[in-house]
Design an enzyme around this catalytic site. Sequence first.
Site, PDB file in Angstrom:
ATOM      1  N   TYR A 102       3.340   2.115  13.546  1.00 42.63           N
ATOM      2  CA  TYR A 102       4.068   3.033  12.672  1.00 42.63           C
ATOM      3  C   TYR A 102       3.578   4.472  12.773  1.00 42.63           C
ATOM      4  O   TYR A 102       2.411   4.731  13.039  1.00 42.63           O
ATOM      5  CB  TYR A 102       4.068   2.556  11.219  1.00 42.63           C
ATOM      6  CG  TYR A 102       2.748   2.167  10.620  1.00 42.63           C
ATOM      7  CD1 TYR A 102       2.079   1.021  11.036  1.00 42.63           C
ATOM      8  CD2 TYR A 102       2.201   2.896   9.586  1.00 42.63           C
ATOM      9  CE1 TYR A 102       0.878   0.634  10.470  1.00 42.63           C
ATOM     10  CE2 TYR A 102       0.999   2.519   9.003  1.00 42.63           C
ATOM     11  CZ  TYR A 102       0.351   1.392   9.448  1.00 42.63           C
ATOM     12  OH  TYR A 102      -0.830   1.020   8.879  1.00 42.63           O
TER      13      TYR A 102
ATOM     14  N   LYS B  46       6.687   6.734   6.445  1.00 52.41           N
ATOM     15  CA  LYS B  46       6.327   5.959   7.637  1.00 52.41           C
ATOM     16  C   LYS B  46       7.580   5.496   8.356  1.00 52.41           C
ATOM     17  O   LYS B  46       8.574   5.160   7.723  1.00 52.41           O
ATOM     18  CB  LYS B  46       5.522   4.710   7.227  1.00 52.41           C
ATOM     19  CG  LYS B  46       4.247   4.999   6.486  1.00 52.41           C
ATOM     20  CD  LYS B  46       3.727   3.757   5.779  1.00 52.41           C
ATOM     21  CE  LYS B  46       2.581   4.114   4.858  1.00 52.41           C
ATOM     22  NZ  LYS B  46       2.219   3.011   3.955  1.00 52.41           N
TER      23      LYS B  46
ATOM     24  N   ASP C 243      -6.968  -6.351  -0.696  1.00 45.44           N
ATOM     25  CA  ASP C 243      -5.600  -6.552  -1.168  1.00 45.44           C
ATOM     26  C   ASP C 243      -5.533  -7.600  -2.288  1.00 45.44           C
ATOM     27  O   ASP C 243      -4.690  -7.503  -3.186  1.00 45.44           O
ATOM     28  CB  ASP C 243      -4.685  -6.949  -0.011  1.00 45.44           C
ATOM     29  CG  ASP C 243      -4.401  -5.768   0.916  1.00 45.44           C
ATOM     30  OD1 ASP C 243      -4.844  -4.649   0.584  1.00 45.44           O
ATOM     31  OD2 ASP C 243      -3.760  -5.963   1.962  1.00 45.44           O
TER      32      ASP C 243
ATOM     33  N   HIS D  86       0.818  -1.216   0.000  1.00 44.02           N
ATOM     34  CA  HIS D  86       0.000   0.000   0.000  1.00 44.02           C
ATOM     35  C   HIS D  86       0.850   1.263   0.000  1.00 44.02           C
ATOM     36  O   HIS D  86       1.998   1.261   0.473  1.00 44.02           O
ATOM     37  CB  HIS D  86      -0.867   0.038   1.260  1.00 44.02           C
ATOM     38  CG  HIS D  86      -1.746  -1.137   1.441  1.00 44.02           C
ATOM     39  ND1 HIS D  86      -2.235  -1.533   2.657  1.00 44.02           N
ATOM     40  CD2 HIS D  86      -2.243  -2.037   0.549  1.00 44.02           C
ATOM     41  CE1 HIS D  86      -2.980  -2.620   2.524  1.00 44.02           C
ATOM     42  NE2 HIS D  86      -3.011  -2.948   1.253  1.00 44.02           N
TER      43      HIS D  86
HETATM   44  C1  LIG Z   1      -4.455   2.758   6.969  1.00 44.79           C
HETATM   45  C2  LIG Z   1      -5.677   3.209   7.716  1.00 44.79           C
HETATM   46  C3  LIG Z   1      -6.840   2.474   7.729  1.00 44.79           C
HETATM   47  N1  LIG Z   1      -7.917   2.921   8.421  1.00 44.79           N
HETATM   48  C4  LIG Z   1      -9.118   2.090   8.444  1.00 44.79           C
HETATM   49  C5  LIG Z   1      -9.672   1.748   7.080  1.00 44.79           C
HETATM   50  C6  LIG Z   1     -10.253   0.381   7.237  1.00 44.79           C
HETATM   51  O1  LIG Z   1     -11.590   0.477   7.686  1.00 44.79           O
HETATM   52  C7  LIG Z   1      -9.424  -0.252   8.360  1.00 44.79           C
HETATM   53  C8  LIG Z   1      -8.394  -1.242   7.855  1.00 44.79           C
HETATM   54  O2  LIG Z   1      -7.664  -0.589   6.835  1.00 44.79           O
HETATM   55  P1  LIG Z   1      -6.720  -1.424   5.871  1.00 44.79           P
HETATM   56  O3  LIG Z   1      -7.369  -2.720   5.506  1.00 44.79           O
HETATM   57  O4  LIG Z   1      -6.271  -0.505   4.773  1.00 44.79           O
HETATM   58  O5  LIG Z   1      -5.487  -1.721   6.859  1.00 44.79           O
HETATM   59  P2  LIG Z   1      -4.081  -2.316   6.403  1.00 44.79           P
HETATM   60  O6  LIG Z   1      -4.257  -3.364   5.366  1.00 44.79           O
HETATM   61  O7  LIG Z   1      -3.350  -2.652   7.648  1.00 44.79           O
HETATM   62  O8  LIG Z   1      -3.382  -1.061   5.729  1.00 44.79           O
HETATM   63  C9  LIG Z   1      -2.066  -0.664   6.045  1.00 44.79           C
HETATM   64  O9  LIG Z   1      -1.248  -1.664   5.532  1.00 44.79           O
HETATM   65  C10 LIG Z   1       0.038  -1.332   5.063  1.00 44.79           C
HETATM   66  C11 LIG Z   1       1.021  -2.311   5.664  1.00 44.79           C
HETATM   67  C12 LIG Z   1       0.478   0.051   5.211  1.00 44.79           C
HETATM   68  O10 LIG Z   1       1.664   0.356   5.195  1.00 44.79           O
HETATM   69  C13 LIG Z   1      -0.531   1.112   5.235  1.00 44.79           C
HETATM   70  O11 LIG Z   1      -0.167   2.066   6.211  1.00 44.79           O
HETATM   71  C14 LIG Z   1      -1.913   0.704   5.455  1.00 44.79           C
HETATM   72  O12 LIG Z   1      -2.525   0.743   4.187  1.00 44.79           O
HETATM   73  O13 LIG Z   1      -8.749   0.837   9.016  1.00 44.79           O
HETATM   74  C15 LIG Z   1      -7.907   4.110   9.121  1.00 44.79           C
HETATM   75  O14 LIG Z   1      -8.904   4.505   9.737  1.00 44.79           O
HETATM   76  N2  LIG Z   1      -6.776   4.869   9.108  1.00 44.79           N
HETATM   77  C16 LIG Z   1      -5.655   4.464   8.439  1.00 44.79           C
HETATM   78  O15 LIG Z   1      -4.622   5.185   8.460  1.00 44.79           O
END
Ligand SMILES: Cc1cn([C@H]2C[C@H](O)[C@@H](COP(=O)(O)OP(=O)(O)O[C@H]3O[C@H](C)C(=O)[C@H](O)[C@H]3O)O2)c(=O)[nH]c1=O
Length: 180
Positions: A132, A72, A170, A62
Amino acid sequence: MTVEETFLKDCFIIKPSVFEDDRGYFMESFNSIQFEEKTGIKTTFVQDNESYSSYGVIRGLHAQGGIYAQAKLVRVLKGEVLDVVVDARKDSATYGEKFEIILSAKNKLQLFVPKGFLHGFAVLSETATFFYKCDEFYKKDSEFGVIYNDADLNIDWQIPLEKRIVSEKDKGLPLFSSLS
Ligand SMILES: Cc1cn([C@H]2C[C@H](O)[C@@H](COP(=O)(O)OP(=O)(O)O[C@H]3O[C@H](C)C(=O)[C@H](O)[C@H]3O)O2)c(=O)[nH]c1=O
């Protein structure tokens, strides 16, 4: 703290100074003056994130684009992950190159992921708590990504196929070659 620049410009491995005694340990997990002195990068982190995952979870790859691009500073509070970054900076001499590192609560290593990089990790321990700091706020509409098993990137996530846990979001990400 010591810092070591990776072969990807502006991407640094950071090893904090850890002070151990018979009670346990203490460390400054972030110090803006030392960070700037040793990396040459002046940044202001505005948002801290934390995620908890089980073995086999792969999150990523991402990034946020445009004015919302995030740098980050990533580390692992509990467990162990394989952390992977890909240089997606169009003008970079190392565009499309990846860097992989084991981050763990034990080694206490941190990785500074510059703006313009894709980031992801795979959980190698039973569980992992990932922490992070980001220098831009979350902006959902600015997010982009690349499928974790992109053949050109050829990342060995160290997780057997049948054990991988990947979000539907993803699983639907595009190939790196499709990035405009
Ligand atoms: C990233 C983020 C997400 N969210 C909410 C949105 C979704 O409802 C939930 C899960 O989000 P997501 O599936 O995108 O989470 P990850 O897959 O861990 O995403 C992260 O994964 C990789 C490793 C990264 O480096 C990024 O910082 C980030 O994209 O958290 C938020 O409210 N704030 C945020 O900053």
